[in-house]
Enzyme design. Structure first.
Site, mmCIF file in Angstrom:
data_model
loop_
_atom_site.group_PDB
_atom_site.id
_atom_site.type_symbol
_atom_site.label_atom_id
_atom_site.label_comp_id
_atom_site.label_asym_id
_atom_site.label_seq_id
_atom_site.Cartn_x
_atom_site.Cartn_y
_atom_site.Cartn_z
ATOM 1 N N THR A 133 0.880 -1.243 -0.055
ATOM 2 C CA THR A 133 -0.145 0.243 -0.048
ATOM 3 C C THR A 133 0.741 1.424 -0.072
ATOM 4 O OG1 THR A 133 -1.368 1.362 1.412
ATOM 5 C CG2 THR A 133 -0.343 -0.470 2.687
ATOM 6 N N GLU A 135 -0.003 3.499 1.831
ATOM 7 C CA GLU A 135 0.197 3.894 3.337
ATOM 8 C C GLU A 135 1.614 3.752 3.791
ATOM 9 O OE1 GLU A 135 -2.048 5.291 6.060
ATOM 10 O OE2 GLU A 135 -2.645 6.175 4.065
ATOM 11 N N TYR A 157 -1.753 0.208 10.730
ATOM 12 C CA TYR A 157 -1.949 -0.613 9.775
ATOM 13 C C TYR A 157 -0.887 -0.366 8.898
ATOM 14 C CZ TYR A 157 -3.556 -1.152 4.952
ATOM 15 O OH TYR A 157 -4.156 -1.277 3.430
HETATM 16 P P1 NAP Z 1 -11.543 -4.383 2.291
HETATM 17 O O1 NAP Z 1 -12.776 -3.928 1.159
HETATM 18 O O2 NAP Z 1 -11.622 -3.885 3.366
HETATM 19 O O3 NAP Z 1 -11.508 -6.233 2.084
HETATM 20 C C1 NAP Z 1 -10.616 -6.750 2.984
HETATM 21 C C2 NAP Z 1 -10.933 -8.202 2.980
HETATM 22 O O4 NAP Z 1 -10.256 -8.640 3.816
HETATM 23 C C3 NAP Z 1 -12.574 -8.425 3.075
HETATM 24 O O5 NAP Z 1 -12.676 -9.659 2.332
HETATM 25 C C4 NAP Z 1 -12.411 -8.865 4.487
HETATM 26 O O6 NAP Z 1 -13.418 -10.006 4.969
HETATM 27 C C5 NAP Z 1 -10.897 -9.499 4.512
HETATM 28 N N1 NAP Z 1 -10.525 -9.936 6.130
HETATM 29 C C6 NAP Z 1 -10.485 -9.227 6.808
HETATM 30 N N2 NAP Z 1 -9.620 -9.473 7.978
HETATM 31 C C7 NAP Z 1 -9.513 -10.910 7.741
HETATM 32 C C8 NAP Z 1 -9.163 -12.011 8.490
HETATM 33 N N3 NAP Z 1 -8.615 -11.705 9.751
HETATM 34 N N4 NAP Z 1 -9.203 -13.149 7.778
HETATM 35 C C9 NAP Z 1 -9.789 -13.339 6.679
HETATM 36 N N5 NAP Z 1 -10.182 -12.323 5.909
HETATM 37 C C10 NAP Z 1 -10.018 -11.064 6.355
HETATM 38 O O7 NAP Z 1 -10.138 -3.943 1.274
HETATM 39 P P2 NAP Z 1 -9.807 -3.731 -0.415
HETATM 40 O O8 NAP Z 1 -10.202 -2.380 -0.650
HETATM 41 O O9 NAP Z 1 -10.613 -4.720 -1.069
HETATM 42 O O10 NAP Z 1 -8.206 -3.994 -0.159
HETATM 43 C C11 NAP Z 1 -7.705 -5.334 -0.594
HETATM 44 C C12 NAP Z 1 -6.542 -5.258 -0.041
HETATM 45 O O11 NAP Z 1 -5.484 -4.092 -0.377
HETATM 46 C C13 NAP Z 1 -6.329 -4.956 1.547
HETATM 47 O O12 NAP Z 1 -5.120 -5.662 1.923
HETATM 48 C C14 NAP Z 1 -5.738 -3.563 1.706
HETATM 49 O O13 NAP Z 1 -5.381 -3.295 2.885
HETATM 50 C C15 NAP Z 1 -4.978 -3.216 0.221
HETATM 51 N N6 NAP Z 1 -4.980 -2.159 -0.153
HETATM 52 C C16 NAP Z 1 -6.146 -1.256 -0.544
HETATM 53 C C17 NAP Z 1 -6.182 -0.030 -1.147
HETATM 54 C C18 NAP Z 1 -7.330 0.644 -1.445
HETATM 55 O O14 NAP Z 1 -7.143 1.884 -1.647
HETATM 56 N N7 NAP Z 1 -8.483 -0.323 -1.435
HETATM 57 C C19 NAP Z 1 -4.873 0.294 -1.392
HETATM 58 C C20 NAP Z 1 -3.725 -0.436 -1.148
HETATM 59 C C21 NAP Z 1 -3.756 -1.466 -0.548
HETATM 60 P P3 NAP Z 1 -14.787 -9.304 5.535
HETATM 61 O O15 NAP Z 1 -15.675 -9.102 4.075
HETATM 62 O O16 NAP Z 1 -15.426 -10.385 6.166
HETATM 63 O O17 NAP Z 1 -14.465 -7.992 6.144
HETATM 64 N N1 GDD Z 2 -12.432 7.610 6.454
HETATM 65 C C1 GDD Z 2 -12.473 8.687 6.346
HETATM 66 N N2 GDD Z 2 -13.589 9.540 6.819
HETATM 67 N N3 GDD Z 2 -11.446 9.632 5.997
HETATM 68 C C2 GDD Z 2 -11.543 11.002 6.066
HETATM 69 C C3 GDD Z 2 -12.785 11.530 6.313
HETATM 70 C C4 GDD Z 2 -13.718 10.650 7.142
HETATM 71 O O1 GDD Z 2 -14.720 11.051 7.481
HETATM 72 N N4 GDD Z 2 -12.699 12.954 6.486
HETATM 73 C C5 GDD Z 2 -11.188 13.136 6.084
HETATM 74 N N5 GDD Z 2 -10.668 11.727 5.786
HETATM 75 C C6 GDD Z 2 -9.291 11.787 5.120
HETATM 76 C C7 GDD Z 2 -8.579 10.661 6.009
HETATM 77 O O2 GDD Z 2 -8.136 11.524 7.075
HETATM 78 C C8 GDD Z 2 -7.516 10.369 4.970
HETATM 79 O O3 GDD Z 2 -6.514 11.429 5.008
HETATM 80 C C9 GDD Z 2 -8.214 10.429 3.698
HETATM 81 O O4 GDD Z 2 -9.228 11.116 3.827
HETATM 82 C C10 GDD Z 2 -8.215 9.148 3.025
HETATM 83 O O5 GDD Z 2 -8.872 8.243 4.006
HETATM 84 P P1 GDD Z 2 -9.487 6.865 3.405
HETATM 85 O O6 GDD Z 2 -10.598 6.861 2.540
HETATM 86 O O7 GDD Z 2 -10.009 6.149 5.167
HETATM 87 O O8 GDD Z 2 -8.307 6.142 3.088
HETATM 88 P P2 GDD Z 2 -6.835 6.013 3.549
HETATM 89 O O9 GDD Z 2 -6.001 6.779 2.596
HETATM 90 O O10 GDD Z 2 -6.624 6.164 5.110
HETATM 91 O O11 GDD Z 2 -6.577 4.349 3.372
HETATM 92 C C11 GDD Z 2 -6.925 3.645 2.112
HETATM 93 O O12 GDD Z 2 -6.057 3.783 1.138
HETATM 94 C C12 GDD Z 2 -4.883 3.060 1.379
HETATM 95 C C13 GDD Z 2 -3.957 3.328 0.416
HETATM 96 O O13 GDD Z 2 -3.201 4.398 0.501
HETATM 97 C C14 GDD Z 2 -7.275 2.332 2.509
HETATM 98 O O14 GDD Z 2 -7.803 1.509 1.425
HETATM 99 C C15 GDD Z 2 -6.104 1.363 2.777
HETATM 100 O O15 GDD Z 2 -6.507 0.212 3.017
HETATM 101 C C16 GDD Z 2 -5.040 1.429 1.784
HETATM 102 O O16 GDD Z 2 -3.855 0.838 1.998
#
Ligand code: NAP
Ligand code: GDD
Length: 383
Positions: A133, A135, A157
């Site tokens: 990520t 992050e 995280y």
């Molecule tokens: P998500 O929608 O939150 O999905 C996470 C998945 O992991 C869900 O299927 C969840 O199951 C499962 N899970 C959580 N804890 C678990 C456990 N202990 N054992 C088995 N399964 C578990 O996340 P996503 O946005 O699809 O992201 C997929 C991956 O990419 C994650 O690893 C995330 O950290 C990473 N990532 C995401 C982003 C982004 O912007 N979306 C960016 C960079 C990296 P439930 O449905 O039961 O909760």
């Molecule tokens: N969730 C949330 N809720 N975020 C908020 C809000 C709010 O009400 N208001 C402002 N934000 C700001 C957060 O402080 C952060 O700076 C930004 O919006 C994005 O927040 P999220 O959408 O929660 O995503 P994230 O960037 O913290 O994390 C996501 O992206 C990562 C990749 O960079 C997640 O999907 C992580 O799993 C992933 O790794």
């Protein structure tokens, strides 16, 4: 013979899009699903096949990233050609509340998958994708961020994901495994979890437009994110595992936008202009203008009179409860390596992504179950 993929996190946003993509390519997809007291398969229900179905190409297994034995058994049974390790407690703010669990599932969970592949003598057969990520860059050391930019994680995280990143690199170097990290910047979609910022905003815009709620409270409006569409990003995961040699790649759009501007863009999708005044926790967004034709086309003429009454009123407030103890202020990725080596590039602009999400949420909220105020709690209870 069709290829066999195992996806952990199959019920999540990326797991759902990736399953669909791989099935279309002829894969048999096995998914790891944790047990919950309610069905939690909404995103993949259209793909799921009953166990009595012959020649299934989508098979679910109960399992958990915190349970080595079940992971080892499932990987042994499935003998996957490719593992996509997507399972994680993926919410940054929530990781401050459950840091130990996050370390276990997101950090050690990755080790469990890698070690299972090694113990089962699958190192030369099974390729592994690790969901790393942006992050990891946290307190950014360079703008834009690329594969060589030093990491500086800013949340439990991100620290857990730092371990996962390096243990993946270590298993690749120590045991010659085809294990790769995709360093994905934020990617969103109509399937995005409701408590991530983009979806929280597009749901709120839809509900405010339909007169179901007056306003929404947000956290830090000034942070900047590099947002792409999840449909583009899961293709990069696939491409990473099709390379002859394993490697680590940044996947991003190269454009960064503030939360404030994403809010304005989302309201603009329904023909509503929002302006901001004030600073920090006193900042407020209010409606200045309505494009009646656009509003009528996207939301419906019958909702017009109600939204017009909201001109000059506050629709966005700031609640410091949503601030994070340590914030990531800016993320913007340099995707040169993935463009040149993988031939990957994003196809959705931010505006196209925003439109996809807003239109989806307007239609969703019009459905009867949401009109009963059911979706409202979610917005206020979580981050
Ligand atoms: P998500 O929608 O939150 O999905 C996470 C998945 O992991 C869900 O299927 C969840 O199951 C499962 N899970 C959580 N804890 C678990 C456990 N202990 N054992 C088995 N399964 C578990 O996340 P996503 O946005 O699809 O992201 C997929 C991956 O990419 C994650 O690893 C995330 O950290 C990473 N990532 C995401 C982003 C982004 O912007 N979306 C960016 C960079 C990296 P439930 O449905 O039961 O909760
Ligand atoms: N969730 C949330 N809720 N975020 C908020 C809000 C709010 O009400 N208001 C402002 N934000 C700001 C957060 O402080 C952060 O700076 C930004 O919006 C994005 O927040 P999220 O959408 O929660 O995503 P994230 O960037 O913290 O994390 C996501 O992206 C990562 C990749 O960079 C997640 O999907 C992580 O799993 C992933 O790794």
């Amino acid at each position: 013979m069709s290829k066999v993929a195992l996806i952990t996190g199959v019920t999540g946003q990326d797991g759902a899009y990736l399953s669909e993509y791989l099935i279309k390519k002829g894969y048999t997809v096995h998914g790891l699903k944790r047990r919950s007291s309610m069905f939690n398969t909404d995103r993949i229900d259209h793909l799921y096949q009953d166990p009595h179905h012959e020649n299934r190409n989508m098979i679910l297994h109960y399992g958990d990233m915190t349970d080595s034995m079940n992971l080892t058994r499932i990987i042994g049974d499935v003998q996957p050609d490719e593992i996509y390790n997507l399972a994680a407690m993926s919410h940054v703010k929530v990781s401050f509340d459950v840091p130990e669990y996050t370390a276990n599932a997101d950090g050690i969970g990755t080790l469990r998958v890698l070690e299972a592949v090694r113990l089962l003598n699958l190192t030369s057969k099974t390729r592994i994708y690790q969901a790393s990520t942006s992050e990891l860059y946290g307190l950014v050391q360079e703008i834009p961020q690329k594969e060589t930019t030093p990491f500086y994680p800013r949340s439990p995280y991100a620290v857990a994901k730092l371990y996962a990143y390096w243990i993946t690199v270590n298993y690749r170097e120590a045991y010659g495994m085809h294990a790769s990290n995709g360093i994905l910047f934020n990617h969103e979609s109509p399937l995005r979890g409701e408590t991530f910022v983009t979806r929280k905003v597009t749901r709120a815009v839809a509900r405010i437009a339909l007169g179901l709620q007056d306003m929404v409270y947000m956290g830090n409006l000034s942070s900047k994110r590099d947002w792409g569409h999840a449909k583009d990003y899961i293709k990069a995961m696939y491409l990473i595992l099709q390379q002859d040699t394993p490697d680590d790649y940044v996947i991003s759009t190269g454009i960064t936008t503030t939360i404030r501007d994403f809010i304005k863009m989302s309201f603009a999708e329904v023909g509503v202009t929002v302006a901001f005044r004030g600073e920090n926790e006193n900042e407020q967004g209010y409606i200045t203008e309505i494009d009646e034709q656009k509003f009528s086309e996207v939301v419906g003429e019958e909702y017009l009179e109600r939204i017009k009454e909201r001109i000059g009123k506050m629709v966005v407030g700031v609640d410091p409860a949503y601030f994070r103890p340590t914030e990531v202020d800016i993320l913007i990725g340099d995707n040169t390596k993935s463009r040149t080596k993988l031939g990957w590039e994003p196809t959705y602009t931010l505006q196209a992504l925003c439109q996809d999400m807003v239109i989806h949420d307007v239609e969703l909220m019009k459905k009867e179950e949401y009109l009963k105020n059911g979706g409202y709690k979610i917005l206020n209870y979580f981050e």
